[in-house]
Design an enzyme around this catalytic site. Structure first.
Site, short mmCIF file in Angstrom:
data_model
loop_
_atom_site.label_atom_id
_atom_site.label_comp_id
_atom_site.label_asym_id
_atom_site.label_seq_id
_atom_site.Cartn_x
_atom_site.Cartn_y
_atom_site.Cartn_z
N ALA A 70 -16.70 5.19 4.58
CA ALA A 70 -17.59 5.67 3.78
C ALA A 70 -16.97 7.05 3.31
O ALA A 70 -16.56 7.62 4.40
CB ALA A 70 -18.78 5.71 4.08
N GLY A 71 -17.33 7.49 2.14
CA GLY A 71 -16.79 8.86 1.89
C GLY A 71 -16.93 9.05 0.31
O GLY A 71 -17.81 8.45 -0.33
N LEU A 100 -13.97 0.15 5.63
CA LEU A 100 -15.52 0.32 5.52
C LEU A 100 -15.72 1.66 5.96
O LEU A 100 -16.69 1.96 6.60
CB LEU A 100 -16.29 -0.49 6.62
N LYS A 134 -4.85 9.30 -0.97
CA LYS A 134 -5.00 9.07 0.33
C LYS A 134 -3.97 9.73 1.24
O LYS A 134 -3.14 10.20 0.51
CB LYS A 134 -4.90 7.57 0.53
N ARG A 177 0.89 -1.24 -0.04
CA ARG A 177 0.01 0.00 0.07
C ARG A 177 0.85 1.27 -0.07
O ARG A 177 1.81 1.31 0.61
CB ARG A 177 -0.98 0.15 1.25
N LYS A 232 -8.03 1.15 -11.88
CA LYS A 232 -7.58 0.61 -13.17
C LYS A 232 -7.16 -0.84 -13.02
O LYS A 232 -7.67 -1.57 -14.03
CB LYS A 232 -6.26 1.23 -13.55
N CYS A 258 -3.95 2.23 -8.56
CA CYS A 258 -4.20 0.61 -8.59
C CYS A 258 -5.57 0.31 -8.62
O CYS A 258 -6.13 -0.33 -9.48
CB CYS A 258 -3.60 0.10 -7.39
C1 UDX Z 1 -4.26 -0.88 -2.90
C2 UDX Z 1 -4.31 -2.17 -2.17
O1 UDX Z 1 -4.61 -1.91 -0.74
C3 UDX Z 1 -2.87 -2.73 -2.12
O2 UDX Z 1 -3.09 -3.87 -1.66
C4 UDX Z 1 -2.34 -3.02 -3.64
O3 UDX Z 1 -1.15 -3.46 -3.93
C5 UDX Z 1 -2.50 -1.39 -4.38
O4 UDX Z 1 -3.73 -0.97 -4.24
P1 UDX Z 1 -3.11 1.92 -2.20
O5 UDX Z 1 -3.70 2.26 -3.75
O6 UDX Z 1 -1.89 2.45 -1.85
O7 UDX Z 1 -3.23 0.03 -2.09
O8 UDX Z 1 -4.46 2.46 -1.44
P2 UDX Z 1 -5.33 1.62 -0.39
O9 UDX Z 1 -4.70 2.02 0.81
O10 UDX Z 1 -5.85 0.56 -0.82
O11 UDX Z 1 -6.58 2.87 -0.53
C6 UDX Z 1 -7.23 2.96 -1.87
C7 UDX Z 1 -8.11 3.96 -2.00
O12 UDX Z 1 -9.50 3.55 -1.04
C8 UDX Z 1 -7.96 5.00 -1.30
O13 UDX Z 1 -8.31 6.39 -2.21
C9 UDX Z 1 -8.62 5.50 -0.21
O14 UDX Z 1 -8.95 6.80 0.27
C10 UDX Z 1 -9.91 4.55 -0.34
N1 UDX Z 1 -10.43 4.01 0.84
C11 UDX Z 1 -9.75 2.97 1.56
C12 UDX Z 1 -11.75 4.37 1.13
O15 UDX Z 1 -12.25 5.10 0.58
N2 UDX Z 1 -12.40 3.65 2.26
C13 UDX Z 1 -11.79 2.92 3.01
O16 UDX Z 1 -12.30 2.22 3.97
C14 UDX Z 1 -10.44 2.58 2.71
#
Ligand code: UDX
Length: 447
Positions: free
Chosen positions: A263-264, A261, A335, A162, A274, A271
């Site tokens: 929400a937003g 979980l 994020k 991540r 796509k 990643c």
């Molecule tokens: C993700 C996967 O977690 C990772 O295992 C993979 O190798 C690459 O893709 P990453 O893109 O770094 O990693 O971000 P991640 O922490 O998964 O968050 C992805 C998106 O989801 C962010 O925009 C985050 O804000 C959003 N998110 C995450 C939510 O909206 N709600 C959540 O509860 C968790």
């Protein structure tokens, strides 16, 4: 003799993997085709913001005072081919322009550039996220084009790191997945990952196709969790419920779990979006498209949240046009703890309001340069306080710790109107209300 490792592609994945391999004690040579990246890495500088990575590079990059000297960088394919017992392919696989499918050109060209230089026994290990079936195709390519022939093997070892936790996830992975065809490949990978395995990381051995699918299905599951809770947020809006409480309550069931979980305004980044699209495209090619039609819905729930944030903002500002309204946006990255703005929901919302005539000012702790170059026409401020000065509404769109620690009172004095909309449901409503703000979360009309 200790294994020698090359890492091809030095972006988020490759730079982190190279530094981690050096940390595990191997001699490592990183290769990239972009000269500026290599020059920076040779100085121990990281081309992006990733906590802990710069320190790890300084610890190992050759030529830096006090380093182990185990990590070097090159642009020379012949040198890489000669050097490595194991070659990790870490180049990216972006979405193809105008299509759902992923662009395999970087992977294909990395393999094509490396193959002619594989003159002795070697293991090529793919880490990039690829459509299922790619490893099979690339193995055949290597068999035909590598001078060492059958002495060159391929394995697929997907990466689950991540952003923001890349170093930790690479050194202490929650699992290792290796798709192999032979015992030698498995043995070599067990040697590479001996330290994390000894510390307890499970080591799962599969065939090529399963290894490739593990990655895309994991990301699809995560995307589904987020869109599920965002769908519940929409229902909560309609029924006067509170999605944050709902998520807490269902999360106590450990079959469901609390994580992912929140929400937003939904998921973004390089990643999840796509990867689910490429997965759908690939399933279509395989005649299994029906199995993944639900991902289309996951994608559209996700994209809808950005529009819902824009509409919530409009509604809270009185329902009219954005023209002449001053909108402060806290957060630009997809994020927190990252400078990555690729497919960022925050920037998307900021952009939509700006294009509808709102005067948008963005502040982000680390994403300013990337945001500016992607969206140069937005306004930018050097601090949260400056962004909020004179604003009719404040949008909290990326949940940086810095924003949770803001002084609501001081911000209230700077704003034209004390109205804050929390697109990540991460601020404490009580804190803001005490300072005289109207607070509104997403999927929490009554909270
Ligand atoms: C993700 C996967 O977690 C990772 O295992 C993979 O190798 C690459 O893709 P990453 O893109 O770094 O990693 O971000 P991640 O922490 O998964 O968050 C992805 C998106 O989801 C962010 O925009 C985050 O804000 C959003 N998110 C995450 C939510 O909206 N709600 C959540 O509860 C968790």
């Amino acid at each position: 003799m200790a294994l020698k490792i090359t890492v091809i592609g030095t972006g988020y994945l490759g730079a982190t993997h190279a530094a981690a391999m050096a940390e595990l004690g191997f001699e490592v040579l990183g290769l990239d085709v972009v000269p500026e990246k290599i020059e920076k890495l040779r100085r121990g500088e990281v081309p992006m913001y990733e906590p802990g990575l710069e320190e790890l590079l300084h610890k190992h990059v050759a030529g830096i005072e006090g380093s182990s000297g185990r990590l070097r960088f090159t642009m020379d394919w012949a040198e890489a081919g000669e050097f490595g017992d194991i070659h990790f392919v870490c180049v990216n696989t972006p979405q193809r322009h105008g299509e759902y499918a992923c662009d395999m050109s970087y992977v294909d060209s990395a393999i094509a550039s490396l193959a002619p230089h594989l003159k002795g026994p070697a293991l090529v290990v793919g880490k990039s996220t690829v459509p299922v079936g790619s490893a099979d195709r690339l193995a055949a390519y290597l068999a035909e084009h590598a001078p060492a022939g059958a002495d060159v093997e391929l394995a697929w070892n997907p990466e689950f790191l991540r952003e923001g936790f890349a170093v930790e996830d690479t050194l202490h992975p929650d699992r290792l997945v290796v798709g192999v065809r032979g015992e030698r490949a498995e043995k070599l990978l067990r040697e590479v990952y001996a330290t994390p395995v000894a510390e307890g990381s499970p080591f799962v051995v599969t065939d090529f196709a399963t290894a490739e699918l593990v990655k895309t299905s994991a990301n699809s599951f995560l995307a589904t969790k987020i869109s599920f809770i965002n769908a519940m947020a929409e229902v909560c809006e309609a029924a006067d419920g509170d999605v944050a409480k709902l998520a807490e309550a269902i999360g106590y069931d450990d079959r469901i779990g609390k994580k992912f979980l929140r929400a937003g305004i939904g998921f973004g980044g390089g990643c999840l979006p796509k990867d689910i699209r490429a997965f759908m495209a690939r399933a279509g090619e395989l005649g299994a498209d029906q199995a993944l039609t639900f991902l289309r819905e996951i994608d559209s729930i996700n994209m809808r949240q950005r529009g819902r944030m824009v509409e919530l903002t409009r509604q809270e500002l009185g329902g009219g046009a954005f023209l002449g309204k001053r909108v402060a946006v806290l957060g630009a990255t997809f994020k927190p703890d990252s400078d990555d703005v690729r497919d960022s929901p925050a920037l998307n919302v900021a952009g939509q309001i700006h294009l509808q005539g709102g005067q948008v000012t963005v502040y982000d702790p680390k994403g300013m340069d990337n945001a500016r170059s992607l969206f140069p026409t937005l306004g930018y401020a050097d601090s949260a306080l400056e962004a909020v000065r004179g604003a009719d509404v404040v949008l909290h769109l990326t949940e940086w710790r810095e924003f949770r620690e803001l002084d609501a009172q001081a911000l209230g004095e700077a704003a034209a109107q004390r109205l804050i909309l929390d697109g990540r449901n991460a601020l404490d409503p009580e804190v803001w209300r005490k300072a005289g703000w109207r607070y509104r979360g997403m999927g929490r009309p009554t909270a």
